[in-house]
Design a protein around this motif. Structure first.
Motif, PDB file in Angstrom:
ATOM      1  N   TYR A 179     -17.157 -16.759  -8.207  1.00  0.00           N
ATOM      2  CA  TYR A 179     -17.746 -15.459  -8.493  1.00  0.00           C
ATOM      3  C   TYR A 179     -16.768 -14.625  -9.306  1.00  0.00           C
ATOM      4  O   TYR A 179     -15.549 -14.778  -9.196  1.00  0.00           O
ATOM      5  N   GLN A 180     -17.322 -13.745 -10.117  1.00  0.00           N
ATOM      6  CA  GLN A 180     -16.506 -12.860 -10.949  1.00  0.00           C
ATOM      7  C   GLN A 180     -16.224 -11.560 -10.216  1.00  0.00           C
ATOM      8  O   GLN A 180     -17.097 -11.016  -9.530  1.00  0.00           O
ATOM      9  N   GLU A 181     -15.009 -11.056 -10.366  1.00  0.00           N
ATOM     10  CA  GLU A 181     -14.662  -9.730  -9.862  1.00  0.00           C
ATOM     11  C   GLU A 181     -14.297  -8.833 -11.037  1.00  0.00           C
ATOM     12  O   GLU A 181     -13.448  -9.202 -11.857  1.00  0.00           O
ATOM     13  N   ILE A 182     -14.943  -7.674 -11.111  1.00  0.00           N
ATOM     14  CA  ILE A 182     -14.667  -6.682 -12.143  1.00  0.00           C
ATOM     15  C   ILE A 182     -14.059  -5.482 -11.428  1.00  0.00           C
ATOM     16  O   ILE A 182     -14.726  -4.803 -10.646  1.00  0.00           O
ATOM     17  N   GLU A 183     -12.774  -5.229 -11.687  1.00  0.00           N
ATOM     18  CA  GLU A 183     -12.010  -4.274 -10.895  1.00  0.00           C
ATOM     19  C   GLU A 183     -11.802  -2.950 -11.633  1.00  0.00           C
ATOM     20  O   GLU A 183     -11.364  -2.930 -12.787  1.00  0.00           O
ATOM     21  N   PHE A 184     -12.107  -1.862 -10.946  1.00  0.00           N
ATOM     22  CA  PHE A 184     -11.910  -0.503 -11.460  1.00  0.00           C
ATOM     23  C   PHE A 184     -10.915   0.231 -10.563  1.00  0.00           C
ATOM     24  O   PHE A 184     -10.869  -0.001  -9.354  1.00  0.00           O
ATOM     25  N   LYS A 185     -10.179   1.158 -11.172  1.00  0.00           N
ATOM     26  CA  LYS A 185      -9.277   2.009 -10.403  1.00  0.00           C
ATOM     27  C   LYS A 185      -9.538   3.462 -10.751  1.00  0.00           C
ATOM     28  O   LYS A 185      -9.741   3.802 -11.917  1.00  0.00           O
ATOM     29  N   GLY A 186      -9.488   4.312  -9.708  1.00  0.00           N
ATOM     30  CA  GLY A 186      -9.663   5.737  -9.918  1.00  0.00           C
ATOM     31  C   GLY A 186      -8.409   6.356 -10.515  1.00  0.00           C
ATOM     32  O   GLY A 186      -7.320   5.783 -10.466  1.00  0.00           O
ATOM     33  N   GLY A 187      -8.571   7.571 -11.066  1.00  0.00           N
ATOM     34  CA  GLY A 187      -7.463   8.195 -11.779  1.00  0.00           C
ATOM     35  C   GLY A 187      -6.537   9.014 -10.920  1.00  0.00           C
ATOM     36  O   GLY A 187      -5.422   9.317 -11.314  1.00  0.00           O
ATOM     37  N   GLY A 188      -6.963   9.384  -9.702  1.00  0.00           N
ATOM     38  CA  GLY A 188      -6.124  10.213  -8.847  1.00  0.00           C
ATOM     39  C   GLY A 188      -5.134   9.377  -8.063  1.00  0.00           C
ATOM     40  O   GLY A 188      -4.977   8.191  -8.278  1.00  0.00           O
ATOM     41  N   PHE A 190      -3.951  10.410  -4.137  1.00  0.00           N
ATOM     42  CA  PHE A 190      -4.384  10.420  -2.747  1.00  0.00           C
ATOM     43  C   PHE A 190      -5.886  10.161  -2.624  1.00  0.00           C
ATOM     44  O   PHE A 190      -6.343   9.587  -1.656  1.00  0.00           O
ATOM     45  N   GLY A 191      -6.645  10.578  -3.621  1.00  0.00           N
ATOM     46  CA  GLY A 191      -8.081  10.351  -3.545  1.00  0.00           C
ATOM     47  C   GLY A 191      -8.525   9.129  -4.307  1.00  0.00           C
ATOM     48  O   GLY A 191      -9.707   8.924  -4.504  1.00  0.00           O
ATOM     49  N   ALA A 192      -7.579   8.298  -4.730  1.00  0.00           N
ATOM     50  CA  ALA A 192      -7.921   7.163  -5.585  1.00  0.00           C
ATOM     51  C   ALA A 192      -8.714   6.117  -4.815  1.00  0.00           C
ATOM     52  O   ALA A 192      -8.599   5.969  -3.611  1.00  0.00           O
ATOM     53  N   LYS A 193      -9.532   5.392  -5.555  1.00  0.00           N
ATOM     54  CA  LYS A 193     -10.274   4.283  -5.005  1.00  0.00           C
ATOM     55  C   LYS A 193     -10.102   3.082  -5.924  1.00  0.00           C
ATOM     56  O   LYS A 193      -9.849   3.225  -7.113  1.00  0.00           O
ATOM     57  N   GLU A 194     -10.261   1.923  -5.371  1.00  0.00           N
ATOM     58  CA  GLU A 194     -10.419   0.709  -6.157  1.00  0.00           C
ATOM     59  C   GLU A 194     -11.808   0.166  -5.858  1.00  0.00           C
ATOM     60  O   GLU A 194     -12.225   0.105  -4.702  1.00  0.00           O
ATOM     61  N   ILE A 195     -12.515  -0.201  -6.895  1.00  0.00           N
ATOM     62  CA  ILE A 195     -13.864  -0.745  -6.749  1.00  0.00           C
ATOM     63  C   ILE A 195     -13.916  -2.079  -7.468  1.00  0.00           C
ATOM     64  O   ILE A 195     -13.514  -2.184  -8.624  1.00  0.00           O
ATOM     65  N   GLU A 196     -14.400  -3.105  -6.780  1.00  0.00           N
ATOM     66  CA  GLU A 196     -14.580  -4.411  -7.394  1.00  0.00           C
ATOM     67  C   GLU A 196     -16.062  -4.761  -7.348  1.00  0.00           C
ATOM     68  O   GLU A 196     -16.679  -4.759  -6.275  1.00  0.00           O
TER      69      GLU A 196
END
Length: 247
Positions: A179-188, A190-196
């Motif tokens: 399966y493919q994972e497409i990874e995003f990272k937030g810009g902050g 303390f409030g940052a998130k990672e989304i795959e």
């Protein structure tokens, strides 16, 4: 006899070259082209012409991380035939992409996704001639809309890769073994998130499994999934994305 021996070692043997009508295709699309077989110095029996759709997969185990080639799907396009010395033959073909073929046309800081079509001549007692053609797999418009909407919320597309294993989104599951994972990272911070995100095309539907890492927010990871029609409108896409991003 000498010519046969040389051919068995690949010297003066038949050669294969696949010419694609286009190397760029959307998810679930059709690859078309012609396989050119050029006879070598002697007559040779070709048992088959095999096409294989392949990708590179990351494998993690106790010994670390490695990358292996995986066949997503394969087809035989020609029954046994004989190619004469110096003879040329052209065989047209159509090859539908596996629905779980990874997307390669993504603008990420680190794009590790590669997909190619391998053509091989099956020749007894000889080194099989092979040809490899890399493909650009473009996201369907609905998938591109999801990615663009996440980016518009301040997330950067940082990495894409293909991993060994299966996905289970509750209402859907994967079948290919990778399966493919497409990874995003937030810009902050303390409030940052990672989304795959991982997408699975299924006929007229696109399934998505999202892994959301809220480490900096203290909530831990969670998984959310959704399904959209391939012709879903902007409002449907926005609703799905908002469900991923909401706390």
């Amino acid at each position: 006899m000498l010519q046969k021996l040389k051919a068995s070692l690949g010297i003066g043997a038949a050669k294969v070259d696949t010419v694609l009508e286009s190397a760029s295709v959307f998810q679930g699309g059709l690859i078309t082209g012609n396989v050119h077989v050029q006879g070598g110095d002697i007559e040779q029996a070709i048992e088959a012409i095999n096409l294989k759709l392949c990708t590179e997969v990351k494998v993690e185990n106790d010994n670390g991380t490695s990358h292996v080639n995986m066949i997503l799907s394969a087809v035989r396009i020609m029954e046994p035939f004989t190619i004469g010395a110096g003879e040329g033959r052209e065989i047209p073909f159509e090859f539908k992409l596996n629905d779980e073929t990874p997307i390669t046309a993504l603008v990420a800081r680190k794009n590790q996704c590669r997909v190619w079509l391998e053509t091989a001549l099956d020749i007894d007692f000889a080194i099989d001639p092979k040809d490899r053609d890399y493909l650009e797999i473009k996201p369907l418009p609905v998938v591109q809309s999801i990615i663009a909407m996440i980016e518009s919320e301040g997330f950067d597309l940082v990495k894409t890769d293909v991993e060994k294993g299966y996905l289970n989104g509750g209402a859907f599951s994967s079948k290919s073994g990778c399966y493919q994972e497409i990874e995003f990272k937030g810009g902050g911070f303390f409030g940052a998130k990672e989304i795959e995100l991982s997408f699975i095309l299924d006929g007229e539907m696109v399934h998505c499994l999202a892994e959301i890492d809220r480490r900096f927010g203290g909530s831990g990871d969670e998984y959310r999934s959704f399904c959209l029609g391939i012709n879903a409108g902007d409002n449907e896409v926005q609703t799905a994305v908002e469900a991923i991003l909401s706390r």
